[in-house]
Motif scaffolding. Structure first.
Motif, PDB file in Angstrom:
ATOM      1  N   MET A  44      40.198  51.606  89.927  1.00  0.00           N
ATOM      2  CA  MET A  44      38.843  51.048  89.964  1.00  0.00           C
ATOM      3  C   MET A  44      38.872  49.571  89.552  1.00  0.00           C
ATOM      4  N   ALA A  45      39.619  49.248  88.502  1.00  0.00           N
ATOM      5  CA  ALA A  45      39.735  47.853  88.068  1.00  0.00           C
ATOM      6  C   ALA A  45      40.405  47.018  89.158  1.00  0.00           C
ATOM      7  N   TYR A  46      41.471  47.539  89.729  1.00  0.00           N
ATOM      8  CA  TYR A  46      42.182  46.828  90.794  1.00  0.00           C
ATOM      9  C   TYR A  46      41.255  46.584  91.991  1.00  0.00           C
ATOM     10  N   ASN A  47      40.560  47.621  92.426  1.00  0.00           N
ATOM     11  CA  ASN A  47      39.647  47.476  93.567  1.00  0.00           C
ATOM     12  C   ASN A  47      38.551  46.458  93.280  1.00  0.00           C
ATOM     13  N   THR A  48      37.982  46.525  92.090  1.00  0.00           N
ATOM     14  CA  THR A  48      36.923  45.585  91.720  1.00  0.00           C
ATOM     15  C   THR A  48      37.435  44.156  91.790  1.00  0.00           C
TER      16      THR A  48
ATOM     17  N   ASN B 199      36.193  47.125  79.719  1.00  0.00           N
ATOM     18  CA  ASN B 199      35.990  48.541  79.390  1.00  0.00           C
ATOM     19  C   ASN B 199      37.029  49.431  80.060  1.00  0.00           C
ATOM     20  N   LEU B 200      37.421  49.093  81.277  1.00  0.00           N
ATOM     21  CA  LEU B 200      38.454  49.867  81.963  1.00  0.00           C
ATOM     22  C   LEU B 200      39.817  49.666  81.311  1.00  0.00           C
ATOM     23  N   TYR B 201      40.084  48.463  80.809  1.00  0.00           N
ATOM     24  CA  TYR B 201      41.365  48.164  80.175  1.00  0.00           C
ATOM     25  C   TYR B 201      41.417  48.636  78.720  1.00  0.00           C
ATOM     26  N   ASN B 202      40.261  48.861  78.115  1.00  0.00           N
ATOM     27  CA  ASN B 202      40.195  49.167  76.688  1.00  0.00           C
ATOM     28  C   ASN B 202      40.667  50.592  76.418  1.00  0.00           C
ATOM     29  N   GLY B 203      41.690  50.722  75.586  1.00  0.00           N
ATOM     30  CA  GLY B 203      42.197  52.046  75.251  1.00  0.00           C
ATOM     31  C   GLY B 203      43.076  52.604  76.350  1.00  0.00           C
ATOM     32  N   TYR B 204      43.153  53.918  76.425  1.00  0.00           N
ATOM     33  CA  TYR B 204      43.972  54.568  77.441  1.00  0.00           C
ATOM     34  C   TYR B 204      43.308  54.399  78.799  1.00  0.00           C
ATOM     35  N   THR B 205      44.044  53.937  79.768  1.00  0.00           N
ATOM     36  CA  THR B 205      43.511  53.709  81.111  1.00  0.00           C
ATOM     37  C   THR B 205      44.130  54.723  82.060  1.00  0.00           C
ATOM     38  N   SER B 206      43.288  55.587  82.603  1.00  0.00           N
ATOM     39  CA  SER B 206      43.773  56.586  83.554  1.00  0.00           C
ATOM     40  C   SER B 206      44.097  55.925  84.883  1.00  0.00           C
ATOM     41  N   GLY B 207      44.792  56.642  85.734  1.00  0.00           N
ATOM     42  CA  GLY B 207      45.107  56.130  87.064  1.00  0.00           C
ATOM     43  C   GLY B 207      43.858  55.789  87.857  1.00  0.00           C
ATOM     44  N   LYS B 208      42.809  56.612  87.711  1.00  0.00           N
ATOM     45  CA  LYS B 208      41.545  56.363  88.410  1.00  0.00           C
ATOM     46  C   LYS B 208      40.903  55.068  87.912  1.00  0.00           C
ATOM     47  N   GLU B 209      40.906  54.850  86.605  1.00  0.00           N
ATOM     48  CA  GLU B 209      40.335  53.623  86.035  1.00  0.00           C
ATOM     49  C   GLU B 209      41.150  52.397  86.427  1.00  0.00           C
TER      50      GLU B 209
ATOM     51  N   GLU C  12      48.089  46.894  82.247  1.00  0.00           N
ATOM     52  CA  GLU C  12      47.295  48.027  82.728  1.00  0.00           C
ATOM     53  C   GLU C  12      47.575  48.390  84.184  1.00  0.00           C
ATOM     54  N   LEU C  13      47.820  47.386  85.016  1.00  0.00           N
ATOM     55  CA  LEU C  13      47.959  47.634  86.455  1.00  0.00           C
ATOM     56  C   LEU C  13      49.400  47.571  86.944  1.00  0.00           C
ATOM     57  N   GLY C  14      50.271  47.046  86.121  1.00  0.00           N
ATOM     58  CA  GLY C  14      51.649  46.841  86.539  1.00  0.00           C
ATOM     59  C   GLY C  14      51.809  45.453  87.130  1.00  0.00           C
ATOM     60  N   PRO C  15      53.025  44.925  87.112  1.00  0.00           N
ATOM     61  CA  PRO C  15      53.242  43.546  87.560  1.00  0.00           C
ATOM     62  C   PRO C  15      52.908  43.299  89.025  1.00  0.00           C
ATOM     63  N   ARG C  16      53.166  44.266  89.900  1.00  0.00           N
ATOM     64  CA  ARG C  16      52.922  44.045  91.330  1.00  0.00           C
ATOM     65  C   ARG C  16      51.426  43.880  91.615  1.00  0.00           C
ATOM     66  N   LYS C  17      50.608  44.811  91.145  1.00  0.00           N
ATOM     67  CA  LYS C  17      49.168  44.721  91.390  1.00  0.00           C
ATOM     68  C   LYS C  17      48.556  43.526  90.680  1.00  0.00           C
TER      69      LYS C  17
ATOM     70  N   SER D  29      29.492  38.299  84.071  1.00  0.00           N
ATOM     71  CA  SER D  29      29.725  38.990  82.802  1.00  0.00           C
ATOM     72  C   SER D  29      29.800  40.501  82.990  1.00  0.00           C
ATOM     73  N   GLU D  30      29.035  41.056  83.939  1.00  0.00           N
ATOM     74  CA  GLU D  30      29.112  42.499  84.203  1.00  0.00           C
ATOM     75  C   GLU D  30      30.498  42.891  84.700  1.00  0.00           C
ATOM     76  N   ILE D  31      31.071  42.084  85.578  1.00  0.00           N
ATOM     77  CA  ILE D  31      32.410  42.376  86.099  1.00  0.00           C
ATOM     78  C   ILE D  31      33.453  42.249  84.993  1.00  0.00           C
ATOM     79  N   ALA D  32      33.383  41.166  84.212  1.00  0.00           N
ATOM     80  CA  ALA D  32      34.337  40.976  83.114  1.00  0.00           C
ATOM     81  C   ALA D  32      34.209  42.109  82.097  1.00  0.00           C
ATOM     82  N   ASP D  33      32.981  42.506  81.778  1.00  0.00           N
ATOM     83  CA  ASP D  33      32.757  43.616  80.841  1.00  0.00           C
ATOM     84  C   ASP D  33      33.299  44.919  81.400  1.00  0.00           C
ATOM     85  N   LYS D  34      33.089  45.133  82.691  1.00  0.00           N
ATOM     86  CA  LYS D  34      33.586  46.357  83.335  1.00  0.00           C
ATOM     87  C   LYS D  34      35.117  46.416  83.269  1.00  0.00           C
ATOM     88  N   VAL D  35      35.759  45.305  83.575  1.00  0.00           N
ATOM     89  CA  VAL D  35      37.227  45.258  83.529  1.00  0.00           C
ATOM     90  C   VAL D  35      37.703  45.470  82.094  1.00  0.00           C
TER      91      VAL D  35
END
Length: 124
Positions: A28-32, A15-25, A65-70, A7-13
């Motif tokens: 981070m979601a992709y790496n996680t 939160n990263l996807y919620n709203g405007y997602t910067s390149g850094k976020e 959020e990540l694009g089709p390739r990622k 649930s922590e991972i799903a919540d983190k993803v």
């Protein structure tokens, strides 16, 4: 990587996807999602869809959020899990019984081709 619960991972993803997602976020979601083993990734996807689907399902949000390739790289990892393990990992019953042989088998099923599961259903 620090051990995080499903649930922590799903919540983190979420939160990263919620709203405007910067390149850094996004990174981070992709790496996680790329660092966790496929069985856990599958469970995160199921948990995400169970709790946050009203904001868009996991596949659509990942592609958006990540694009089709990622997104495809992430989702392809989850496809390596056998149908037996997919149903088992979605089960609410197994989530409280992570010491069973069937659960241990599915947790270790990273990249292996599906095999006969009759030998691992014991312990249920």
């Amino acid at each position: 990587m620090v051990t995080q619960s499903l649930s922590e991972i799903a919540d983190k993803v979420y939160n990263l996807y919620n709203g405007y997602t910067s390149g850094k976020e996004q990174q981070m979601a992709y790496n996680t999602l790329m660092e966790i083993p496929p069985p856990l990734l599958y469970r995160v996807q199921h948990h995400y869809n169970s709790h946050y689907e009203k904001f868009g399902d996991f596949v659509w949000r990942s592609e958006d959020e990540l694009g089709p390739r990622k997104a495809n790289l992430i989702l392809h990892r989850g496809e390596k899990i056998s149908h037996y393990c997919r149903s088992l990992l979605r089960s609410t019953h197994i989530q409280s019984r992570t010491d069973t042989m069937a659960y241990v088998y599915c947790r270790s099923e990273e990249g292996r081709p599906p095999t006969s599961v009759s030998q691992v259903t014991g312990g249920f």
